[in-house]
Design an enzyme around this catalytic site. Structure first.
Site, mmCIF file in Angstrom:
data_model
loop_
_atom_site.group_PDB
_atom_site.id
_atom_site.type_symbol
_atom_site.label_atom_id
_atom_site.label_comp_id
_atom_site.label_asym_id
_atom_site.label_seq_id
_atom_site.Cartn_x
_atom_site.Cartn_y
_atom_site.Cartn_z
ATOM 1 C CG ASP A 27 19.539 -33.701 -20.848
ATOM 2 O OD1 ASP A 27 19.287 -34.409 -19.868
ATOM 3 O OD2 ASP A 27 20.468 -33.925 -21.633
ATOM 4 C CD GLU A 286 26.824 -29.355 -20.208
ATOM 5 O OE1 GLU A 286 26.728 -28.490 -21.082
ATOM 6 O OE2 GLU A 286 26.854 -30.585 -20.458
HETATM 7 O O1 TRH Z 1 20.720 -32.794 -13.250
HETATM 8 P P1 TRH Z 1 22.080 -33.046 -13.735
HETATM 9 O O2 TRH Z 1 22.755 -34.206 -13.236
HETATM 10 O O3 TRH Z 1 22.069 -33.103 -15.309
HETATM 11 C C1 TRH Z 1 22.766 -34.057 -16.013
HETATM 12 C C2 TRH Z 1 23.926 -33.440 -16.599
HETATM 13 O O4 TRH Z 1 23.585 -32.352 -17.345
HETATM 14 C C3 TRH Z 1 24.653 -34.383 -17.495
HETATM 15 O O5 TRH Z 1 25.673 -33.730 -18.191
HETATM 16 C C4 TRH Z 1 23.745 -34.958 -18.481
HETATM 17 O O6 TRH Z 1 24.413 -35.925 -19.202
HETATM 18 C C5 TRH Z 1 22.633 -35.572 -17.717
HETATM 19 O O7 TRH Z 1 21.954 -34.574 -16.962
HETATM 20 C C6 TRH Z 1 21.706 -36.201 -18.652
HETATM 21 O O8 TRH Z 1 23.015 -31.819 -13.385
HETATM 22 P P2 TRH Z 1 23.083 -30.339 -13.929
HETATM 23 O O9 TRH Z 1 23.578 -30.308 -15.316
HETATM 24 O O10 TRH Z 1 23.831 -29.593 -12.931
HETATM 25 O O11 TRH Z 1 21.585 -29.830 -13.927
HETATM 26 C C7 TRH Z 1 20.901 -29.565 -12.731
HETATM 27 C C8 TRH Z 1 19.971 -28.382 -12.932
HETATM 28 O O12 TRH Z 1 19.079 -28.271 -11.817
HETATM 29 C C9 TRH Z 1 20.708 -27.042 -13.035
HETATM 30 O O13 TRH Z 1 20.120 -26.246 -14.066
HETATM 31 C C10 TRH Z 1 20.423 -26.376 -11.690
HETATM 32 C C11 TRH Z 1 19.064 -26.913 -11.382
HETATM 33 N N1 TRH Z 1 18.664 -26.882 -9.978
HETATM 34 C C12 TRH Z 1 17.605 -26.067 -9.634
HETATM 35 O O14 TRH Z 1 17.023 -25.375 -10.474
HETATM 36 N N2 TRH Z 1 17.191 -26.060 -8.318
HETATM 37 C C13 TRH Z 1 17.820 -26.777 -7.356
HETATM 38 O O15 TRH Z 1 17.424 -26.732 -6.190
HETATM 39 C C14 TRH Z 1 18.940 -27.597 -7.740
HETATM 40 C C15 TRH Z 1 19.640 -28.407 -6.702
HETATM 41 C C16 TRH Z 1 19.323 -27.647 -9.062
#
Ligand code: TRH
Length: 391
Positions: A27, A286
């Site tokens: 989010d 996402e």
């Molecule tokens: O964290 P998520 O599982 O987020 C989820 C999804 O958005 C899902 O659709 C929603 O319903 C739920 O939240 C509530 O996965 P997502 O979307 O990939 O977000 C992870 C974020 O973390 C992304 O912006 C990348 C960031 N990230 C970093 O900044 N540093 C890191 O080391 C890693 C591994 C990720």
């Protein structure tokens, strides 16, 4: 420079983005990325309301988790408390991320405006066909003289598109072309660059993922592999597989032909570098899912689980789009691995099939990213829609 009837130059437009952190990072990951891009590329003033700054600072370490108001990356980041200060006036454009419902007091103020703000509900990304029919659907408020518009990200021209900074692909290509950049990334995360003949995989997934099964498949696939796991919930299972009590960032453990590296959770902009450094990326949710596509590398999506396996239908919808134009064997292989990974099925054979088709999958990942990048990105479509509504 375009302007509104108020004679307000687009650049003076104020946008409010409301973000309620449900769980995980997506989010705030999506909202933070959008906010920065609107400021950097569309010259608008953005106020990002976040109800959980502790999650935000993991993506943006330079931010202050205790500050009620702070300027970060050109964005005014506000802590979204239960009640907003009485002095808060609505912006001209209001983004409600993922149906988080702005405060009632704020909606009343929006309704009190002669010129109603543009109110947009930014929905979750889906590759399903129905999204095209719902994109930009209008929904009048039951009591207030306000209309909310649903904005659906997506993979086609009839959707809201995908978040992509204007220089992202150029930065990616420059990074990939310059070996020193990937070396610098590994050094920055506490490691020496991996040997050239090792297949590099990044692993970001949900806690229920069959991590042991995947690491077993990597260790048994007959080729040298490196699996980079960012600090997070997967480490417990990885530690069990590796016969360790625990794993921490900086740890490197060798299991036969498999090297497992534990990376720190990096700032959001640096996560792209991890994806660009790897030959195959396991991603989730996402935002990481979309970044993996821009990385132009083969990917395996661990989709956010939903009741009654609804998420498997969403996975199939994406895979059906993704394998278009891909050789049947490679398409079948990547879809089968994605399914097995999400269904908790055996991974050895699906992984072996994918590794056998990796060159074709790699070429496809490049053409897929290029195809997705043809139309304008989500931020541009959102800005265009908002300005049209304000005309
Ligand atoms: O964290 P998520 O599982 O987020 C989820 C999804 O958005 C899902 O659709 C929603 O319903 C739920 O939240 C509530 O996965 P997502 O979307 O990939 O977000 C992870 C974020 O973390 C992304 O912006 C990348 C960031 N990230 C970093 O900044 N540093 C890191 O080391 C890693 C591994 C990720």
């Amino acid at each position: 420079m375009s302007s509104t009837p108020h004679g307000l130059a687009a650049s003076l437009l104020r946008w409010d983005i409301f973000c309620a952190v449900i769980d995980n990072y997506g989010d705030i990951g999506v909202c933070w990325r959008l906010a920065r891009q609107l400021v950097a590329e569309h010259g608008v003033a953005v106020r990002l309301w976040v109800d959980d700054l502790s999650r935000f600072v993991q993506l943006c370490p330079q931010a202050d988790p205790a500050a009620d108001t702070q300027a970060v990356g050109g964005v005014e980041v506000r802590c979204w408390h239960a009640t907003l200060d009485a002095g808060v006036e609505p912006a001209e454009v209001v983004i409600e991320a993922f149906a988080c419902e702005p405060p009632a007091s704020y909606l009343v103020k929006m309704a009190g405006r002669v010129r109603k703000p543009v109110w947009i509900n930014l929905e979750y990304l889906s590759a399903e066909a129905w999204v095209e029919d719902c994109h930009l659907m209008a929904s009048p408020h039951p009591r207030l003289p306000l209309v909310k518009h649903f904005f659906f990200p997506g993979f086609t021209a009839r959707t809201g598109g995908l978040l992509r900074e204007h220089d992202l692909l150029a930065r990616r290509d420059a990074f990939v072309a310059d070996g020193r950049a990937s070396d610098a990334f590994w050094h920055a995360t506490g490691f020496v660059p991996p040997p050239a003949d090792v297949l590099r995989v990044s692993l970001f997934a949900y806690r229920h993922a069959d991590v042991r099964g995947l690491l077993q498949a990597f260790a048994g696939c007959g080729r040298p592999m490196l699996c980079a796991i960012p600090d997070g919930p997967l480490l417990d299972e990885a530690a069990v597989f590796l016969g360790r009590d625990a794993l921490r960032p900086g740890d490197e453990v060798v299991a036969g032909s498999l090297i497992v590296r534990v990376l720190p959770f990096v700032a959001q902009p640096d996560y792209d570098a991890l994806l660009w450094c790897c030959d195959l990326n396991f991603v989730r949710g996402e935002d990481s899912f979309v970044r993996a596509q821009w990385a132009a590398r083969p990917l395996v999506w661990h989709i956010y689980p939903q009741a009654e396996d609804v998420h498997l239908g969403k996975l199939d919808a994406f895979m059906a789009r993704y394998v278009e134009g891909l050789a049947v064997d490679a398409g079948t292989a990547i879809a089968r691995l994605a399914h097995a990974w999400n269904a908790g099925d055996a991974l050895d054979a699906p992984l072996a099939a994918v590794l056998a088709c990796l060159p074709a999958l790699q070429a496809h990942a490049c053409s897929w990213a290029a195809r997705l990048a043809a139309p304008p990105g989500l931020a541009a479509r959102l800005a265009e829609f908002a300005l049209d509504r304000l005309q």
